[in-house]
Write an enzyme that holds these catalytic residues in place. Structure first.
Site, PDB file in Angstrom:
ATOM      1  N   ASP A 428       0.859  -1.180   0.000  1.00 13.93           N
ATOM      2  CA  ASP A 428       0.000   0.000   0.000  1.00 13.93           C
ATOM      3  C   ASP A 428       0.897   1.232   0.000  1.00 13.93           C
ATOM      4  O   ASP A 428       2.107   1.135   0.269  1.00 13.93           O
ATOM      5  CB  ASP A 428      -0.898  -0.038   1.236  1.00 13.93           C
ATOM      6  CG  ASP A 428      -1.772   1.190   1.360  1.00 13.93           C
ATOM      7  OD1 ASP A 428      -2.315   1.629   0.336  1.00 13.93           O
ATOM      8  OD2 ASP A 428      -1.896   1.714   2.476  1.00 13.93           O
ATOM      9  N   LYS A 429       0.317   2.398  -0.282  1.00 13.78           N
ATOM     10  CA  LYS A 429       1.114   3.631  -0.279  1.00 13.78           C
ATOM     11  C   LYS A 429       0.877   4.463   0.974  1.00 13.78           C
ATOM     12  O   LYS A 429       1.754   4.625   1.804  1.00 13.78           O
ATOM     13  CB  LYS A 429       0.802   4.477  -1.522  1.00 13.78           C
ATOM     14  CG  LYS A 429       1.619   5.764  -1.604  1.00 13.78           C
ATOM     15  CD  LYS A 429       1.103   6.696  -2.680  1.00 13.78           C
ATOM     16  CE  LYS A 429      -0.187   7.370  -2.278  1.00 13.78           C
ATOM     17  NZ  LYS A 429      -0.023   8.366  -1.199  1.00 13.78           N
ATOM     18  N   THR A 430      -0.341   4.969   1.110  1.00 12.91           N
ATOM     19  CA  THR A 430      -0.628   5.921   2.183  1.00 12.91           C
ATOM     20  C   THR A 430      -0.564   5.238   3.542  1.00 12.91           C
ATOM     21  O   THR A 430      -1.243   4.249   3.780  1.00 12.91           O
ATOM     22  CB  THR A 430      -2.029   6.539   1.978  1.00 12.91           C
ATOM     23  OG1 THR A 430      -2.098   7.065   0.662  1.00 12.91           O
ATOM     24  CG2 THR A 430      -2.270   7.632   2.989  1.00 12.91           C
ATOM     25  N   PHE A 617     -11.456  21.742  -6.700  1.00 13.65           N
ATOM     26  CA  PHE A 617     -10.601  20.716  -7.296  1.00 13.65           C
ATOM     27  C   PHE A 617     -11.351  19.395  -7.363  1.00 13.65           C
ATOM     28  O   PHE A 617     -12.011  18.990  -6.415  1.00 13.65           O
ATOM     29  CB  PHE A 617      -9.340  20.543  -6.453  1.00 13.65           C
ATOM     30  CG  PHE A 617      -8.362  19.536  -7.011  1.00 13.65           C
ATOM     31  CD1 PHE A 617      -7.340  19.933  -7.844  1.00 13.65           C
ATOM     32  CD2 PHE A 617      -8.478  18.183  -6.702  1.00 13.65           C
ATOM     33  CE1 PHE A 617      -6.446  19.015  -8.360  1.00 13.65           C
ATOM     34  CE2 PHE A 617      -7.592  17.258  -7.208  1.00 13.65           C
ATOM     35  CZ  PHE A 617      -6.574  17.677  -8.043  1.00 13.65           C
ATOM     36  N   THR A 755      -2.409   1.240  -4.708  1.00 14.07           N
ATOM     37  CA  THR A 755      -2.938   2.353  -3.921  1.00 14.07           C
ATOM     38  C   THR A 755      -4.286   2.809  -4.457  1.00 14.07           C
ATOM     39  O   THR A 755      -4.563   2.695  -5.656  1.00 14.07           O
ATOM     40  CB  THR A 755      -1.950   3.539  -3.921  1.00 14.07           C
ATOM     41  OG1 THR A 755      -2.505   4.635  -3.211  1.00 14.07           O
ATOM     42  CG2 THR A 755      -1.632   3.988  -5.334  1.00 14.07           C
ATOM     43  N   GLY A 756      -5.104   3.314  -3.568  1.00 14.44           N
ATOM     44  CA  GLY A 756      -6.366   3.908  -3.969  1.00 14.44           C
ATOM     45  C   GLY A 756      -6.220   5.352  -4.372  1.00 14.44           C
ATOM     46  O   GLY A 756      -7.185   5.988  -4.788  1.00 14.44           O
TER      47      GLY A 756
END
Length: 1236
Positions: A428-430, A617, A755-756
């Site tokens: 995973d990333k975060t 954004f 990652t999401g």
């Protein structure tokens, strides 16, 4: 609990900030309720009346209790017994224990039953202990408290597990939602709230949710005295992004969509409180629907061990068949001559007329007699060793995170050795690679780059480069080192960073301000007014301070201002603006107030900027704009966004700084920084008024194309921009992540990031971690959005993706540059088709040949599917690591699941096999503990088969020698002690304490890790070699003892050896041979190993002496066997020495030959360490370390290698130019001399 009358609700209607999100339905179709009927839409929720669900059977929904355990009180015994006897060895010994009760058994029944009960009981106890730990973590989660409406407008605290469908709950800021809720109201007047879904999809940006207008009035505790309603909606399902339902309230029906749903394990942010009604509980919640059942995992070694057991079982059947056949032949042909067996009155077993019966009965006896070929204590010894190995992992201080006080934890010990065989890491990333903390580090303004502090990536890469260049100093002598600086190009990393931030201490000397690590005196302290373009710098700062949707919060005690924003990027920009002298202090519904230090007096001056429009954004727009009016009346459009989007919207005059800014953005990207471009546009009143009219029409239009109209009108304004500059923030990686990835890559591991998060963010982190680098060719697999009405849309999408995959694979195959590296980048939408059965293996084939793989916008289910594909498609060991609930699926699907015990809940940890505090600890977990555990378990199992074959075959030889009579040469007590006591402790010490090299050497020589994935110590060659060694040892032991004791007297009084004396002598030789063999196998000794090895041998003599002292009724034929029979005979001791020498000779020859002619990596390191060459010749030690790197195309090492290749090419060109110039000069000299 009393309601909070004192709570001050925010008066700002934040929904006005969002043009493209949280829009109210305007079309008549949108206002109509959903049609809720048919299968999949049967759920009915009585709001604020949970007791109604208890009275109706169809409405009795699941409780909110969540369990991640494998067993419960009812299922533990049957499931665990099934698991134990699913193992072929245990099943065999169960059958043997049952048969031992009957007279056919050659042994006492307790010699078979007692070891089986001990082995199975110990294994079941370990399973119970591990599941108890999971249960206690479940208890911790289920015991969390939430505020629930108790009736009459009163709220009170209640445990999560007691929350029911229909309950109204109040969730306060920074609390997790205890179940899936329908949002009723919030602390904001317009009913919006901010939700962090990092545990669900890995997204760090906050999601905006908004309640229905019909429930806005429910803003106080007392409001719920008479509130009631009915929700009719979809049944529980795993889709995180959809929800269909209706709310019936006050005689009206209102449609519901995902904007009103708050999912369990999400967290409330930037909102004081919300009220919600429970729709789904427990395992019906969407996060639990996305979870997979906790699997029972087995290591690859254990799976292969089953095949070895099958092999031994085949050997057992073979020797039993030969033995019983021999007995049947003896009974048929020779029984009549054996008068002492009374052939005139034969028993059924020895009746010459019925040899078939004798064969069948003796076959059962032989299967029990030779059962010691299959080691019953193998499983329990492995279980015990794994538990001790796991305790060492838990107690490793170098895996302890002092900041959080969190140690590593082996939550299951079944997979210790699997840690040493990992091929692919899926991360995973975060929260796993990053801290979700943004630091403003650099910026580009008016074509000038500011910010002298190096990023973590630059610092680490420069240090690695300096080390590599120093090692290769002989080859590159003219390179500028620490005393020189050279100009950085967009594809290079400066060695200057070694000078500017060469020490870890320098790195720690930051500004001390969270979110701001910028350092450059040209901009600080109002020095920016002296820059060549101060007006552009001023505009840059004002864009940072004004163009956002954040809200300031002033601490009443300290008076300091903090910011609550949707993303940490916005917070970093506002902190930077404050430090530059432009502090955002206040927001009203129509204005923002900035305290600007830029004034003639030098004192802060409050300036008001009227916010006319906010174009927020979104991931589709990739930009945000604010249209404001300053105090002079000038209307400005301030815009920030992705560089590719902003650059396309620049006016011809606005491109003045485009070239320099693009160059700086490339440099920032190489440094692993996240970048945004900033621009602005001046508007006149007429132009703005005309546009605003069109914008208002689009915003209030009734029709299905309203969103398209808004996009079109916004695009009309967001053009003709003037480029001001760009920002570069550092998404703070967790400590040591780049170094860890580099070392894991050098150990030969592949690393995929799932990652999401959006693609741009994932790519930035890829650069930050050195999974991506400048010069690496990126393969982006995507497809254009196809019309949903198209009948062949799915087929067309799959065809497009398959074509891209095929083309990419061909491109890689025809690439001739051996140093070329490819990165595969794919998003979740494309993965939907790429994971289809007819495409997924082509996708996997492409992913495997790429240096790195980054999957963006993936759902938890897709993470699990990718993990399954990598595991099953490659057949190699996979490891998944993550920290949130969205990672549970892939953690459980992978061969090994590692959870990071971060701040965002414990779901990943509870589902994992191992837990660590930070990603950097993964290196030591794999490269040290994984390497050790693999070799220990592999050597231990091979040795187990060796010793049991050496022991078991002596029984077969003796039975053949005695006419296949079924007689054992060993006393029953010897058989009981052999596996359980006399040879178990040394093999346990091997499995727990053995080290081929110390931990620091494992880290210095990461390529040693590849011994595990290549399975060098547990392949069939090595297994059969150990089995052959056991066969050889059994032959030597039997023949030497038989030849020495059978045909001659062994004592001075002429006494010959009977069966018991020979059996005891032979057993003594076995004990010595197998224990000396394990001593020769070990590379690392502690006093514990010495005690266990030599103590086991001593324990045999002590047992023999003490057992022989018992009365003959108890000791039987062993009475005084050692003291009176064997010990006084010198030949007994000499035979023991002879057997030891003869049985260990082949192993000594093999290991000597291997170390001399074909040494393994650890053999060389052991010799270097033994002769202290590493201390005497540091240069050689460094050279050996540089060789111990697997060839990799990711990580700092690959980046540095690419840099060195560039420098070599430059040097070669320089030398060739000098050679040409010198050649030309010499030619000119020659021609001049000739002319003279």
């Amino acid at each position: 609990m009393a309601h909070r009358r004192s709570r001050i609700r925010s008066r700002i209607k934040k929904s006005h900030f969002y043009t493209f999100r949280c829009l109210r339905p305007k079309t008549l179709d949108d206002q109509c309720p959903h049609v809720i009927n048919g299968p999949g839409y049967t759920r009915i929720v009585h709001c604020n009346n949970p007791h109604l669900h208890l009275t109706t059977k169809l409405l009795r929904y699941r409780s909110n209790y969540v369990s991640t355990t494998r067993y419960n009180m009812l299922t533990f015994l049957p499931k665990c017994l099934y698991e134990q006897f699913h193992r072929v060895a245990n099943f065999y010994f169960l059958v043997a224990a049952i048969l031992s009760v009957f007279p056919l058994s050659p042994f006492n029944k307790w010699s078979m039953i007692a070891p089986l009960v001990f082995v199975v009981g110990l294994s079941m106890g370990k399973e119970a202990l591990e599941d108890w730990r999971r249960f206690m973590q479940d208890v911790e989660v289920n015991s969390r408290k939430a505020c629930v409406h108790l009736g009459s407008g009163e709220f009170g605290r209640r445990a999560w597990r007691k929350i029911r469908v229909g309950d109204v709950v109040r969730v306060d800021k920074d609390e997790f939602f205890p179940a899936d809720l329908l949002l009723l109201s919030s602390s904001y007047d317009d009913g919006i709230c901010y939700v962090e879904t990092m545990n669900l999809d890995g997204e760090t940006n906050l999601k905006v949710k908004r309640c229905l207008d019909a429930t806005l009035a429910l803003e106080k505790d007392e409001s719920f005295k008479s509130f009631s309603g009915v929700i009719k909606c979809e049944d529980p399902n795993p889709n995180l992004y959809t929800f269909v339902g209706n709310l019936e309230c006050d005689g009206q029906v209102y449609p519901l969509d995902p904007n009103q749903i708050l999912l369990r394990d999400s967290k409330l942010r930037n909102t004081s409180y919300i009220y919600g009604v429970v729709v789904f509980t427990g395992h019906d919640t969407k996060v639990m629907q996305n979870s997979t059942k906790s699997p029972s995992k087995r290591s690859s070694i254990e799976k292969r061990m089953d095949y070895i057991i099958y092999t031994l079982f085949a050997l057992l059947l073979f020797v039993s068949f030969i033995s019983s056949l021999g007995f049947a032949v003896m009974t048929k042909l020779l029984m009549a001559d054996w008068w002492y067996l009374r052939p005139d009155k034969p028993e059924s077993l020895t009746n010459p007329t019925n040899p078939l019966y004798a064969w069948v009965v003796h076959l059962i006896t032989a299967l029990l007699l030779y059962g010691y070929l299959i080691p019953i204590s193998l499983y329990v010894s492995i279980e015990l060793v794994k538990v001790l190995q796991a305790s060492f992992i838990n107690q490793d201080l170098q895996l302890y995170d002092s900041e959080s006080g969190t140690p590593a934890q082996a939550r299951t010990s079944n997979l210790n050795e699997e840690l040493g065989q990992v091929d692919t890491i899926l991360s995973d990333k975060t929260g796993t690679l990053t801290c979700n903390q943004m630091d403003f580090l650099k910026c580009s303004i008016a074509g000038t780059s500011y910010g002298v502090r190096a990023s973590e990536v630059e610092l680490a890469a420069a240090k690695q480069m300096a080390m590599d260049l120093e090692e290769q100093g002989d080859e590159i002598t003219n390179l500028p080192m620490r005393t020189q600086r050279y100009t950085r190009t967009s594809s290079e990393v400066e060695l200057e960073t070694v000078i500017t931030a060469s020490d870890e201490k320098d790195r720690k000397q930051t500004t001390g301000i969270k979110g701001f690590s910028f350092e450059d005196n040209r901009l600080m302290g109002d020095n920016w007014v002296n820059e060549p373009n101060p007006d552009d710098v001023l505009m840059f700062f004002r864009i940072l301070a004004v163009c956002h949707t954040a809200i300031p919060e002033v601490d009443e005690d300290s008076g300091k201002c903090s910011y609550e924003a949707e993303s940490p990027d916005e917070v970093a920009f506002l902190v930077a603006a404050r430090e530059f002298g432009f502090e955002f202090t206040k927001r009203t519904q129509t204005s923002v107030f900035i305290a600007e230090r830029f004034s003639p007096s030098g004192q802060p001056v409050d300036r008001e900027y009227k916010v006319l429009n906010l174009l927020d954004f979104t991931s589709k727009r990739k930009r945000m704009s604010a249209i404001i009016r300053d105090e002079e009346g000038q209307i400005l459009l301030l815009c920030k966004g992705a560089d590719s989007i902003i650059f396309d919207r620049l006016s011809q005059k606005g491109k003045e700084y485009l070239g320099a800014t693009s160059k700086h953005l490339n440099e920032y990207g190489e440094a692993g920084l996240r970048t945004l471009a900033l621009g602005y546009r001046k508007l006149d009143e007429a132009e703005y008024s005309a546009w605003n009219t069109e914008f208002h029409k689009a915003k209030t239009s009734v029709g299905a194309d309203r969103d398209e109209l808004l996009e079109k009108v916004s695009d009309m304004m967001e053009k003709e921009l003037i480029l001001v500059g760009a920002t570069a923030v550092e998404d703070k990686l967790q400590k040591g992540v780049p170094q860890c990835i580099d070392n894991l890559a050098q150990a030969g591991l592949k690393i995929w990031v799932l990652t999401g998060d959006k693609m741009e963010t994932a790519i930035n982190i890829g650069y930050a971690c050195s999974l991506l680098r400048q010069g690496m060719k990126q393969i982006s697999i995507s497809f254009a959005n196809l019309e949903e009405s198209s009948q062949n849309s799915e087929a067309a999408a799959k065809e497009s993706i398959l074509m891209q995959i095929t083309n990419a694979s061909q491109m890689i195959k025809i690439e001739k540059d051996p140093h070329a590296a490819f990165a595969l980048i794919i998003d979740g939408k494309t993965l939907t088709y790429a994971l289809k059965d007819d495409v997924k293996y082509q996708f996997l084939a492409l992913a495997v040949i790429c240096a790195s793989v980054i999957c963006c916008r993936v759902s938890p289910k897709q993470k699990a599917l990718i993990t399954r594909l990598a595991k099953e498609g490659t057949g190699k060991t996979t490891l998944a690591i993550g920290d949130g609930a969205n990672d549970v699926g892939m953690i459980q699907e992978a061969d090994i699941g590692v959870g990071i015990s971060g701040v965002e809940g414990m779901q990943a940890v509870m589902a994992s096999d191992f837990s660590i505090a930070q990603f950097r600890f993964l290196e030591r977990l794999l490269v040290v503990h994984g390497h050790w555990c693999y070799k220990r378990i592999a050597q231990m199992i091979c040795y187990f088969f060796y010793k049991n074959i050496a022991f078991g075959l002596t029984l077969f030889y003796f039975e053949a020698f005695t006419g296949f009579s079924g007689q054992s040469i060993f006393n029953d007590s010897y058989l009981l002690l052999f596996n359980v006591v006399l040879t178990s402790l040394p093999v346990i010490s091997l499995g727990v304490f053995e080290q081929d090299v110390p931990s620091d050497v494992c880290l210095e020589f990461p390529a040693l890790y590849q011994q595990g994935p290549k399975n060098l110590f547990f392949d069939w060659y090595r297994i059969l070699g150990w089995m052959g060694n056991g066969v050889y040892a059994s032959i030597v032991i039997f023949t030497l003892n038989l030849g020495i004791f059978h045909v001659q007297s062994f004592r001075s009084d002429g006494q010959t050896a009977d069966m018991n004396a020979m059996g005891t002598a032979m057993f003594t030789c076995i004990i010595w041979a197998v224990n000396v063999q394990i001593a020769l196998t070990m590379s690392h000794f502690t006093w514990i190993q010495h005690v266990m090895i030599w103590g086991s041998i001593g324990a045999w003599y002590i047992f023999l002496a003490l057992y022989g002292m018992l009365p003959p009724k108890l000791s039987g034929n062993i009475f005084h066997m050692l003291i009176e029979v064997l010990a006084p005979a010198p030949i007994f001791w000499l035979t023991t020495l002879l057997v030891i020498a003869a049985t260990t000779l082949p192993y000594l020859f093999h290991i000597s030959y291997q170390r001399s002619v074909n040494p393994l990596d650890h053999h060389i390191i052991q010799e270097i360490k033994h002769f202290r060459i590493d201390l005497e010749d540091e240069r050689m030690w460094k050279r050996e370390k540089s060789k111990a790197r697997e060839k990799t195309k990711i990580g700092f090492t690959a980046r540095v290698d690419a840099k060195i290749r560039q420098l070599r090419v430059k040097l070669q060109r320089k030398h060739s130019v000098l050679s040409v110039m010198s050649g030309t000069s010499s030619n000119d000299t020659t021609s001049n001399s000739q002319q003279t």
